[in-house]
Design an enzyme around this catalytic site. Structure first.
Site, PDB file in Angstrom:
ATOM      1  N   PRO A   1       0.806  -1.234   0.000  1.00  0.00           N
ATOM      2  CA  PRO A   1       0.000   0.000   0.000  1.00  0.00           C
ATOM      3  C   PRO A   1       0.836   1.279   0.000  1.00  0.00           C
ATOM      4  CG  PRO A   1      -0.776  -1.571   1.667  1.00  0.00           C
ATOM      5  CD  PRO A   1       0.554  -2.063   1.193  1.00  0.00           C
ATOM      6  N   GLU A   2       0.119   2.373  -0.164  1.00  0.00           N
ATOM      7  CA  GLU A   2       0.681   3.718  -0.043  1.00  0.00           C
ATOM      8  C   GLU A   2       1.251   3.909   1.361  1.00  0.00           C
ATOM      9  OE1 GLU A   2      -0.863   8.346  -0.756  1.00  0.00           O
ATOM     10  OE2 GLU A   2      -2.322   6.726  -0.551  1.00  0.00           O
ATOM     11  N   ALA A   3       2.432   4.544   1.433  1.00  0.00           N
ATOM     12  CA  ALA A   3       3.042   4.953   2.713  1.00  0.00           C
ATOM     13  C   ALA A   3       3.214   3.776   3.678  1.00  0.00           C
ATOM     14  CB  ALA A   3       2.217   6.063   3.362  1.00  0.00           C
TER      15      ALA A   3
ATOM     16  N   ALA B   1      -4.625   4.942  -0.092  1.00  0.00           N
ATOM     17  CA  ALA B   1      -5.163   5.046   1.265  1.00  0.00           C
ATOM     18  C   ALA B   1      -6.672   5.198   1.229  1.00  0.00           C
ATOM     19  CB  ALA B   1      -4.533   6.238   1.999  1.00  0.00           C
TER      20      ALA B   1
END
Length: 308
Positions: free
Chosen positions: A41-43, A188
């Site tokens: 995923p993102e971040a 997100a």
């Protein structure tokens, strides 16, 4: 034919060491299950600080907010740092391509970045999110066209478009023109509307789409980290909703909500080639005599030094 994994899990916010260790374990797990590409995923390293205000309002900052940013800054990674080196080593050891969202620290600015890591060549791409969404702009800088990166793999050409960049039509068109076949969408966004967008992208680009979102709760943050708003899903900050879609819009795996999981699906590029019989957004279905897109891929540094 090959296998792709999409990881839906919680990061370890503000702790790059712990998040990297978790990533290494997940790379090993997905490789053992036969995956040749794993999408995170993102971040995922650095953390997505959902619900965090960093003590700001128009014309106002607080000391607590500056403390929160300092911790966020300390938990980010640099491209030449030990965390990225460990990810490169894990990819090489397990013979798997990796796409992962990180919070990148460059100088005194943070970027929301998707790393593209090859088992043979290491870090081959670092796409910085062009347009942070809403108040993300408070803590993340803007990427530029120099990081619209792709990487080649035996499975196909891999590229990444982060979260709401997927709502930028010209961004999508640019990535299709770069020949992306395996379209990775670290995000997100855990809302049900996201799934419709991912199906649309798959059909529009005739691409395989791999959307990875965290399953994240308040308990995943340090005990002293403040969440200043009542969250719509209680203690669950991100519900997941990860999924895999093929070039015809058929959902191959997911969406899954409210738990950690790993999704798997096989990729066969013939499905993409067959789908181009009647549509190619940057080829026979385009109208360059009517529409044109120019993409500036130059790095936009704020300071340039000329001379010896």
């Amino acid at each position: 034919m090959g296998r792709v994994a999409v990881v839906q899990a919680a990061s370890v916010p503000f702790d790059a060491e712990a998040a990297t260790a978790k990533t290494e374990a997940l790379i090993a797990e997905t490789a053992a299950a036969g995956a040749e590409l794993v999408v995170f995923p993102e971040a995922f390293i650095g953390g997505y600080p959902k619900g965090t205000t960093f003590g700001t309002a128009v014309g106002l900052r607080t000391e607590r907010g500056r403390d929160e940013f300092a911790r966020y800054f300390a938990g980010a990674v640099s491209l030449d740092g030990p965390e990225v080196q460990r990810l490169e080593a894990a990819a090489a050891e397990h013979r798997v391509f990796v796409v992962i969202g990180v919070i990148e620290r460059l100088g005194n600015t943070l970027y929301c970045t998707a790393l593209l890591i090859s088992p043979d060549s290491g870090l081959v791409g670092n796409h910085r999110k062009l347009m942070p969404t809403g108040t993300e702009r408070l803590v993340w800088g803007f990427g530029d066209g120099s990081t619209l990166d792709t990487m080649d793999s035996p499975l196909g050409r891999i590229g990444s478009v982060i979260c709401w960049e997927n709502y930028m039509p010209l961004m999508r068109q640019a990535m299709y023109a770069k020949g992306v076949q395996l379209y990775c969408a670290p995000t997100a966004d855990d809302r049900p509307t996201w799934q419709a967008s991912m199906v649309h992208v798959a059909i529009e680009g005739r691409v395989f789409v791999y959307s990875a979102c965290q399953f994240l709760t308040i308990a995943d943050f340090p005990e002293d980290h403040a969440i200043d708003f009542e969250m719509p899903n209680g203690d669950v900050l991100m519900r997941g909703g990860s999924m895999i879609v093929d070039p015809t819009g058929t959902v191959l795996a997911g969406p899954v909500f409210d738990e950690e999981t790993i999704l798997y699906a096989d990729v066969d590029l013939e499905a993409k080639y067959r789908s181009h019989l009647d549509f190619d957004a940057v080829g026979h279905y385009s109208r360059p005599d009517v529409f044109a897109l120019t993409v500036d891929t130059r790095a936009r540094d704020s300071v340039s030094f000329a001379g010896p």
